[in-house]
Design an enzyme around this catalytic site. Structure first.
Site, mmCIF file in Angstrom:
data_model
loop_
_atom_site.group_PDB
_atom_site.id
_atom_site.type_symbol
_atom_site.label_atom_id
_atom_site.label_comp_id
_atom_site.label_asym_id
_atom_site.label_seq_id
_atom_site.Cartn_x
_atom_site.Cartn_y
_atom_site.Cartn_z
ATOM 1 N N GLY A 8 -15.883 -7.404 1.709
ATOM 2 C CA GLY A 8 -15.990 -8.615 2.095
ATOM 3 C C GLY A 8 -16.361 -9.131 3.499
ATOM 4 C CB CYS A 68 -11.911 -2.234 3.409
ATOM 5 S SG CYS A 68 -10.878 -2.810 4.784
ATOM 6 N N GLY A 69 -14.676 -1.198 2.233
ATOM 7 C CA GLY A 69 -15.656 -0.942 1.271
ATOM 8 C C GLY A 69 -16.637 0.112 1.782
ATOM 9 N NE ARG A 120 -8.243 -1.968 15.456
ATOM 10 C CZ ARG A 120 -8.393 -2.350 14.232
ATOM 11 N NH1 ARG A 120 -7.460 -1.872 13.387
ATOM 12 N NH2 ARG A 120 -9.444 -3.151 13.909
ATOM 13 C CE LYS A 121 -9.073 1.180 9.872
ATOM 14 N NZ LYS A 121 -9.760 0.828 8.736
ATOM 15 N NE ARG A 139 -3.621 0.116 2.507
ATOM 16 C CZ ARG A 139 -3.999 -0.533 3.557
ATOM 17 N NH1 ARG A 139 -3.697 -0.350 4.782
ATOM 18 N NH2 ARG A 139 -4.913 -1.520 3.548
#
Length: 582
Positions: free
Chosen positions: A500, A505-506, A242-243, A128
């Protein structure tokens, strides 16, 4: 207290530089933390040792496995102390024999933007990139194409929902050379995964938009340079709980989706000065999704880095590190209260001062979001930007080479990526527009005017490559949408997002219709791939997260359900039967 000494490129005069500073004027005294928050709770949970932040011994009880991996070895050492060179020379069979080296490839390499696809592509990685504001060059695009080309069918690339590239098929021995090649073309993959700050998002038509509020490119670049220490690695922010996501808003369209970011800068003026109001805490997770909320703070434009650093430090120092479903920054804000969290941010500002929010928000809440597909005039006379549709964001090496050629031949050698996984070619002269539109790539594959339901289609990686994905998403999203388009007619785009798994993430919760992968049973009791269906997500000034409409729908049954939703809720009309016609 930190000292921020990053050079700031002035928006009004990009040829000059000045020191970043916090403006102490008009600052209200922050309210104290809630009464039940003790001084012990406000003790930083991390300390700096040997140049990196580590969790203190007294706070290590009940921590999650990822925190234990970080304690065992600082992930950024793989880059900052060149540990990747040694790791790349170890055969994968040997790596898997030792827990520490196995943790390196499965966890720590994510700090370098490398994600081992153990489940579906053993020994291969997704890489990424960091691409602030989604701006990239033809040279960068060609380099990435050259990387994935060597991996044949295993190699491809995706435009992501954070306005950047992900490339696939990478093997570990190649990583040192790839990192060097990235640096040579002005790219980095550092700090793009796991407990780090993700790609700074901005207006995809920044600087060329006739109606923009502010050009976001200088700000997103500055944030990225600060967070990664100019691509050298910044240990101040490599051990977050965390992110963490950040965006800078530059248009009334809110292309940047501020409500789903941990930090969003909202343009606003105060006493004749330009700056930003601050939103905090937006996030998605399998167990909880929240929209960002006001911090009741405004900063002048030159102070975007100090407040970013102060918020990150508060989160790094005080965030919990147990159950990873409860470690995003909003959980800390909930615990301390907004004012309590704000107080901790103020403590970490260079002059321990922070102005209250401005009422003069520059975003027009009644603005109708514009479609960027097709040809649009830029603010620069005689130039245009051309938005093209990249079906579910997937591109091959030859596609990237061709996109680079088009950017050079018809534009200025630049491409813009969007959070909807599409691409914009800017700076196309009027005299070249027709020829560009006649290029085979734009007539056959990446359409400037895609079918109406394809315009808002987004899909995560899915289980083709991602080990966490429960279902296949990209091919299925295209197939379902194509079938639905044959059955109904719609008059305006309907945004459909696929993810998914519950990690979303979508971003299905912001879609008009969202599909979250799950396993379910069909009418015969057989276990099959399915989806939880969401309806009602909105973006823009009246943003709203969608709600569950129907759970556990077998994927084979989605087409008639989507048709019904489009007819009932979005004004679609069923196409007349064409029985009897050839």
């Amino acid at each position: 207290m930190s000292s921020f000494s990053v050079n700031f490129i002035s928006f009004h005069n990009p040829t000059t530089t000045s020191k970043l500073y916090a403006t102490p004027s008009q600052t209200a005294v922050p309210a104290p933390a809630p009464a039940d928050i003790t001084a012990d709770r406000l003790e930083p949970r991390v300390e700096k040792k040997h140049g990196f932040y580590v969790l203190k011994e007294k706070f290590r009880q009940g921590i999650n496995p990822h925190e234990k991996v970080k304690i065992a070895s600082e992930p950024m050492k793989l880059f900052m102390q060149n540990g990747i060179e040694d790791l790349a020379n170890i055969p994968f069979e040997e790596i898997d024999k030792a827990k520490d080296s196995k943790d390196d490839v499965d966890v720590r390499l994510k700090w370098l933007g490398l994600f081992h696809r153990r489940k579906h592509q053993y020994g291969r990685f997704m890489m990424r990139l960091k691409l602030p504001n989604g701006v990239t060059t033809s040279a960068q695009t060609r380099y990435l194409a050259s990387v994935i080309k060597q991996y044949g069918e295993q190699g491809c690339a995706d435009v992501t929902t954070r306005q950047n590239w992900q490339i696939r098929g990478v093997t570990l021995p190649d990583v040192p050379a790839i990192l060097k090649g990235l640096d040579e073309v002005g790219l980095t993959s550092l700090q793009s995964g796991m407990d780090n700050v993700r790609n700074p998002v901005g207006n995809p038509i920044a600087g060329i938009d006739p109606y923009e509020i502010v050009d976001t490119r200088a700000y997103t670049n500055l944030l990225s340079q600060f967070i990664t220490a100019n691509s050298r690695g910044n240990p101040e922010f490599t051990n977050l709980p965390r992110k963490w996501n950040v965006c800078v808003i530059g248009s009334h369209d809110l292309y940047e989706h501020p409500h789903i970011n941990d930090l969003a800068y909202m343009p606003a003026t105060k006493n004749g000065r330009f700056g930003f109001n601050v939103l905090v805490g937006g996030f998605f997770s399998p167990k909880r999704c929240e929209e960002a909320i006001p911090l009741d703070a405004w900063v002048p434009a030159e102070d975007i880095v100090p407040i970013c650093g102060a918020i990150l430090e508060a989160y790094r120092d005080l965030g919990t590190r147990g159950n990873r479903q409860k470690t995003r920054m909003m959980w800390l804000i909930d615990e301390l209260g907004v004012e309590g969290f704000r107080s901790e941010v103020v403590k970490r500002m260079p002059e321990q001062a922070l102005e209250r929010a401005s009422p003069d928000d520059l975003v027009d809440p009644k603005w109708e979001r514009r479609d960027y597909f097709g040809v649009h005039p830029q603010k620069q006379e005689g130039l245009n930007f051309v938005g093209i549709h990249i079906p579910v964001g997937r591109v091959q090496a030859d596609d990237m080479d061709e996109l680079a050629r088009l950017a050079d031949e018809y534009g200025s050698g630049e491409l813009r990526l969007t959070v909807e996984q599409n691409i914009i070619i800017p700076n196309v002269p009027n005299s070249k527009v027709k020829a560009l539109l006649n290029e085979p790539l734009l007539k056959e594959k990446f359409l400037p005017e895609p079918p109406i339901l394809m315009k808002g289609l987004v899909a995560c990686t899915g289980n083709q490559f991602c080990g966490q994905a429960i279902i296949e998403t990209k091919a299925r999203a295209l197939k379902v949408t194509e079938e639905v388009e044959r059955l109904v007619s719609v008059t305006h785009p309907v945004r459909m997002h696929w993810t998914g798994c519950p990690n979303t993430c979508g971003q299905v919760q912001v879609a008009d219709i969202g599909f979250m992968g799950c396993m379910t049973r069909d009418e015969n009791g057989k276990v099959v791939e399915g989806a939880d269906v969401f309806v009602g997500g909105r973006i823009g000034s009246d943003s709203h997260l969608g709600d569950i409409y129907k759970k556990a729908v077998p994927c084979k049954d989605l087409v008639p359900l989507v048709v019904d939703i489009l007819v009932d809720k979005f004004g679609a009309v069923r196409r007349e039967s064409e029985e009897g016609e050839e």
